[in-house]
Design a protein around this motif. Sequence first.
Motif, short mmCIF file in Angstrom:
data_model
loop_
_atom_site.label_atom_id
_atom_site.label_comp_id
_atom_site.label_asym_id
_atom_site.label_seq_id
_atom_site.Cartn_x
_atom_site.Cartn_y
_atom_site.Cartn_z
N GLN A 48 7.29 5.75 1.41
CA GLN A 48 6.95 6.89 2.26
C GLN A 48 7.68 8.15 1.82
N ILE A 49 6.97 9.26 1.83
CA ILE A 49 7.60 10.56 1.58
C ILE A 49 7.13 11.52 2.67
N PHE A 50 7.96 12.51 2.91
CA PHE A 50 7.63 13.56 3.87
C PHE A 50 7.35 14.83 3.07
N ARG A 51 6.13 15.33 3.20
CA ARG A 51 5.72 16.51 2.42
C ARG A 51 6.08 17.76 3.21
N ASP A 87 13.26 13.25 -0.79
CA ASP A 87 12.18 12.59 -1.53
C ASP A 87 12.56 11.13 -1.76
N ARG A 88 12.25 10.28 -0.80
CA ARG A 88 12.60 8.86 -0.89
C ARG A 88 11.85 8.18 -2.04
N ARG A 89 10.65 8.61 -2.31
CA ARG A 89 9.87 7.99 -3.39
C ARG A 89 10.54 8.21 -4.74
N ALA A 90 11.00 9.42 -5.00
CA ALA A 90 11.69 9.70 -6.26
C ALA A 90 13.03 8.97 -6.32
N TYR A 91 13.71 8.88 -5.17
CA TYR A 91 15.00 8.19 -5.13
C TYR A 91 14.82 6.71 -5.48
N LEU A 92 13.82 6.07 -4.90
CA LEU A 92 13.58 4.65 -5.20
C LEU A 92 13.10 4.46 -6.63
N ALA A 93 12.39 5.45 -7.16
CA ALA A 93 11.92 5.34 -8.55
C ALA A 93 13.09 5.27 -9.52
N THR A 94 14.20 5.95 -9.19
CA THR A 94 15.38 5.86 -10.05
C THR A 94 15.98 4.46 -10.04
N GLN A 95 15.68 3.67 -9.01
CA GLN A 95 16.13 2.29 -8.93
C GLN A 95 15.07 1.31 -9.44
N GLY A 96 13.99 1.85 -9.98
CA GLY A 96 12.94 1.00 -10.52
C GLY A 96 12.01 0.43 -9.47
N ILE A 97 11.95 1.06 -8.28
CA ILE A 97 11.08 0.60 -7.20
C ILE A 97 9.90 1.55 -7.09
N ASP A 98 8.70 1.04 -7.33
CA ASP A 98 7.48 1.85 -7.27
C ASP A 98 6.63 1.53 -6.05
N LEU A 99 6.74 0.30 -5.54
CA LEU A 99 5.96 -0.13 -4.38
C LEU A 99 6.87 -0.86 -3.41
N VAL A 100 6.50 -0.82 -2.13
CA VAL A 100 7.20 -1.60 -1.11
C VAL A 100 6.16 -2.37 -0.31
N ALA A 101 6.57 -3.50 0.24
CA ALA A 101 5.63 -4.33 1.00
C ALA A 101 6.41 -5.17 1.99
N THR A 102 5.70 -5.65 3.01
CA THR A 102 6.26 -6.55 4.00
C THR A 102 5.57 -7.90 3.88
#
Length: 893
Positions: A174-177, A183-198
């Motif tokens: 999720q990101i808030f525009r 920018d949580r999406r960019a932050y997770l991308a630095t950790q190699g996370i592109d998708l999240v799921a439950t």
Amino acid sequence: MKLPAVAITAAFACGVALGLWPPISRLATSHSYLAGGFLSAVLLVIAGMISLNRARLAGAAVVSGVSWILLGVLGAWICEQPVPSSHVTRLIESGRIDLHTPLRWRGTLRDEPTRLPWGFGLEIELDGVDYENSQLQARGGLRVSFSPKPDDLGLPDLHAGDAVSVIAQARRPQIFRDEGAFDRRAYLATQGIDLVATLRSPALIQQLSVAPPSTGTVLSHTRHRLRDEVDSLFDGRPEVAAVLRAMLLGDRSFVERDEAVDFQKTGVFHVLVVAGLHVGALAFFLYWIARRLRLSRSATMVFTLTLLLAYVAVIEQRPPVLRAALMAAIVVLGGFFYRRLDVLNSAAIAALVLLVAQPLALRDSSFQLTFLAIGCIAGLAAPWLERNVQPYAGALRGWRDVTRDAAHEPRAAQFRIDLRSTAGWLSAKLPTRIAARVENGLAGGIGLTLRAWQLMVLTLALQIGMLPLMARDFHRITLAAPIVNLAAVPLTGIVVPLGFLTLGSAMVLPGLARIIAVPLSYITLMLLHIVHWFARLPKWSYRIPGPHLWLVVAFFVFAFLLTAIMRIAHPLQQRIASSFSAGLVACSLLIALFPFSAARSAGRLELSVLDVGQGDSLFVVSPHGKTMLIDGGGAFGGFGGQSNHGIDPGEEAVSPYLWSRGFQRIDVVALTHAHQDHLGGLAAVLENFRVGRLWIGREVHSQALANVEKLARDRKIWIEYETRANTFAWDDVRGKFLWPEPSSAAASDAAKNDDSLVLRLRYADRALMLPGDAEKEAEREILLENGEDELQAEVLKIGHHGSKNSTTAEFLAAVKPRVAIISVGEDNPYGHPNAELLQRLANAGVRVLRTDRNGAVHILMDSKRLEVRCFVPCLPVKADDLQQAQAPDHDKN
């Protein structure tokens, strides 16, 4: 002192920054520019070698600097190359896969399944996905969370390296525009996370194959076991276990949000982040053990570096740990070769190695803060301490020996003489049996005072030097930080080595580990009590907007000049340094106080509908600067509930947006109704800003609402209850509440959408209609009680996120909006906005804007014009255009 590594690293960093500058970064996809850049770099290196061979040092230095800049540009360009076509983000963007339904994902577990406060987490290195009866190659990272239900059997026995398949509906993070939002999406991308799921059920994940033994799997097993050992040793003290997991193993999952905030308020959050302080404490402990074991210099180096490398491998190769370990390794190697290393040069070498390996680390705030901290210590604090404190600290060694006085500078020699005189005077007054102890106590007390003074100076230098970036990235000023760090840093220096001694013992001698864990627990509790006590002090920590760019530049110019003059012998050094210090202090005060006006459109009424996901948050600014925030969004955790671990839009979207415009005060915060997707972010807003009043509609039995009201009362915010027919006037803006109905009955048991405050704002001959989540029953009553002239509005915020039960045809006909704004979450599970509603709006010729597609939507109006702006560029909307509005093209909006 010459600093060649600093110059080289600065040139390379400037090149990386230049390569990331949009006008330059656009050239990265051109192979001809890349080839030309590498050829130019080679030619520059050759030219530099020729200049050096001919003893033209100035020319060689210039050519070398330009070549390093060019190499930095090329490094940035290489990192900015498009990801492969098989990467999962490319598959989504090209439409080759659709994330609206569950898919079967295949890949390899990166680590052991991680226990979390709410369940378990797994990270999968993807290698494929099944889509429409075909198997597609898919690269990237998938983070899966699983919250077990009472009747679930639990996850299969999975381990790092196992090949697995999982059926889940994945989504992009999720990101808030919104302007300024995290920018949580960019932050997770630095950790190699592109998708999240439950994961809905443990039956939906399968083990395809077992991983063969390898170094990586052994490290993962060891990491998992160490975390379990921490939990087992401190099972009666969960708060201690959570902090030790963070301080020793870098896992902050179990640190409660309120506790983390207390560490932030006191300026010691770095204690919870494994970085330089922790690695330095461990390296010193290992070096001390090696010396106690009387190992040779080479054996000491091998022993220290080997165990340090093992530590880094076990707790994962995160950037802060790698930076700190690299610095420690440089210091250890320098000591082995009898080199007295300049700290700035050592740090520059470490920074250069890291930037060459990953040029994009330059824009990582943790990278910037790490090396800025080293610069503050080596450039500002160390020179001052060397001149004002170190002479006296050195004079304490052998202070009784008169023959050593001549080896010290005059003031230090006089200090030794005065110390001996004072000690002799005390000895004459005391019995002989205790005189020597008193003399030693006097010298020891002075030494301890000097150490404390050194630590205070270091802390102050860090707080001042890091102020611009801390204000820019974290929007917090912590006045208690220098004091709290006096206790937190030494305690961390004890906790880290003692903690690893405890964990090491637990692996081989569990009984001994239980004994050592007792003092470790008490020391950690002492740290927690100190942090919590200072965090409760009012006004010792506050939030501010980020500083203006010109102020940041001025700050670092003064800091650089001050650092340079302190290293240069000059007759006027003291006077020049004082002038630069005054400039640095002035900039620091401007950053800390932020005495600047907020950005607004004078003379126009502003409405900003923020993107807070599946929720509402609206910000209103009157033509003369009065402000109102309506709702604060909130991670949806069930009506009336509160999530302690979910995303907080109040902290990550609403507050950063307001700070980005320079706001520090909000005149009114209005809560439409007590549903979590409207009030969840208000706690952060009430804590982060000076709020004048809190407006609430109907009172209901809701713990979340009660918490908001208690926080408001604690912060001396006046609470008012608004109902139908209440009005207010702000300058030329007239506000009228159309709902809810006044009620003399007791508070209802649960919040309802029809409890919503419905507000109409009028300025000149234009109006805004803001109905919250009011549904058709409330709309029907509003239509009965008000005439069309009291309902008409150019702009309508669609009720209840575009639900089919809101914005009925009759209500829409009465309001006659020209622009409709829907605040709705991207790919939300409720089907908002409803297709029938969208058709009604299209039939009415209303221009529709949506936060899930356009991001934040900004309305500016006065008597002459109405303008619409969007975070994601949208077609310009002018008043004249709206007169002839046509059915919108939703694919473009």
